[in-house]
Enzyme design. Structure first.
Site, mmCIF file in Angstrom:
data_model
loop_
_atom_site.group_PDB
_atom_site.id
_atom_site.type_symbol
_atom_site.label_atom_id
_atom_site.label_comp_id
_atom_site.label_asym_id
_atom_site.label_seq_id
_atom_site.Cartn_x
_atom_site.Cartn_y
_atom_site.Cartn_z
ATOM 1 C CB SER A 1 -0.955 -0.040 1.206
ATOM 2 O OG SER A 1 -1.985 0.908 1.085
ATOM 3 C CD GLU B 1 -5.835 -3.472 -4.330
ATOM 4 O OE1 GLU B 1 -5.623 -2.678 -3.398
ATOM 5 O OE2 GLU B 1 -5.049 -4.402 -4.647
ATOM 6 C CG HIS C 1 -5.677 -2.285 0.183
ATOM 7 N ND1 HIS C 1 -4.950 -2.008 -0.958
ATOM 8 C CD2 HIS C 1 -5.084 -1.577 1.187
ATOM 9 C CE1 HIS C 1 -3.977 -1.168 -0.660
ATOM 10 N NE2 HIS C 1 -4.025 -0.900 0.626
#
Length: 356
Positions: A187, A290, A320
């Protein structure tokens, strides 16, 4: 009065265009990527329940109290994980070593955790770093980089750069050169990972042998279609960031500039918008549902077009960074085995070229 207002609006529009100059990257959309199909599993419902618990942990709270609650909840995820690795705290750079039994400590992984640059820690991501140490036969250094808003975005960037150069020459037992080096992150940490490998290339530092980015953020301009199209299908990011879709993009760009103190078009914050030539072998994982899917697809397509060996592997209907839900999710285990195979192939290729 009206003319004054119109003049101000015109000035803002011109300033927005001149300052951000957001290039249209839609030419990198439309590529077909293989998607690994996922069969229904009771574990998926358990994951969704845990995500809802995360939302409840900060419900009704605002500002700093909400952020602290979120950070505490993320850290608690790591505390509940049974790890086989030895955990060693490190002061400078700040972080922790994660060392699976019997691994070669001259093989190293710099792991950069996610959390929207404002949450997460080495503790919260131990499920991932423990598995990384096992699959890579390496000592993993999980970096505890400085977070926003207490610190500037660039402080975290500097921490990543310092940790990487330090890790090339230091292992868990002291000064010792690295034989095999990997940079990985998820991320927000995936963004830092991709930004870091470009910085390493540009500064003539020894490149990592490989990079791995899990559901990475690659573009803070939020212009990729999935940032809006996948809000309803992303149970983790959708409830938190879906509301941003109601705000005009230029307003978001100015807000990002104010919060990050860096333009959303700057490749340091949006590695997709930089030079993607001559990068090390890179593996990207993403979910088909996502919000950040197109951050991955665009990056992979652009990197390949510019000559870098980047692979993108996608899974169907995963949350995610589903990797953090290992060993609960069988797809998380599949993803780690995919990473293992990728790193093994990197080593085979390097050995064939006499680089190992």
């Amino acid at each position: 009065m009206l003319w004054t207002l119109l003049a101000i609006v015109a000035l803002i529009v011109v300033a927005t265009f001149l300052l951000f100059r957001v290039k249209d990257l839609s030419e990198f959309d439309g590529n077909e990527w293989a998607v690994k199909e996922v069969a229904p599993n009771p574990a998926h419902d358990e994951v969704l329940s845990r995500i809802k618990d995360m939302g409840r942990a900060s419900k009704g709270l605002k500002g700093k109290a909400r952020l602290i609650a979120l950070r505490n909840h993320l850290d608690s995820l790591g505390e509940d994980v049974e790890v086989t690795s030895e955990i060693r705290h490190n002061d400078q750079p700040r972080g922790e070593w994660v060392i699976a039994p019997g691994v070669d400590t001259r093989r190293r992984v710099l792991y950069i955790h996610g959390g929207a640059w404002a949450a997460g820690s080495p503790r919260s991501h131990r499920a991932i770093t423990d598995r990384f140490s096992q699959l890579a036969n390496a000592a993993v250094f999980a970096l505890d980089y400085r977070l926003m808003p207490e610190h500037r975005f660039m402080d975290g960037i500097r921490d990543c750069r310092q940790a990487y150069t330090w890790l090339l020459a230091h292992g868990p037992d002291g000064e010792e050169p690295a034989d095999f080096m990997v940079v990985a992150g998820d991320s927000a940490g995936g963004s830092h990972t991709l930004s870091l490998i470009a910085w390493v290339r540009d500064n003539g530092i020894r490149q990592p042998d490989a990079a791995v980015a899990l559901s990475p953020s690659t573009d803070l301009t939020l212009t990729a279609p999935s940032n809006r199209d996948n809000i309803r299908t992303d149970p983790l990011l959708g409830p938190v960031f879906g509301g941003l879709s109601k705000i005009p993009l230029p307003v978001l760009w100015w807000g990002t500039l104010a919060a990050f103190r860096i333009s959303p078009t700057n490749p340091v914050a949006s590695p997709l918008r930089g030079n993607l030539n001559n990068l090390p072998p890179t593996l990207i994982h993403a979910s088909s549902t996502e919000m950040l899917l197109d951050n991955s697809t665009r990056y992979a397509a652009k990197a390949r077009a510019e000559g870098s060996p980047v692979e993108l592997h996608t899974w169907q209907n995963m949350v995610h960074v589903w990797h953090i839900f290992t060993p609960l999710l069988p797809e998380a285990e599949e993803a780690f085995e995919d990473i293992r195979a990728f790193l093994e192939q990197v080593e085979i290729s390097k050995a064939a070229k006499g680089q190992l």
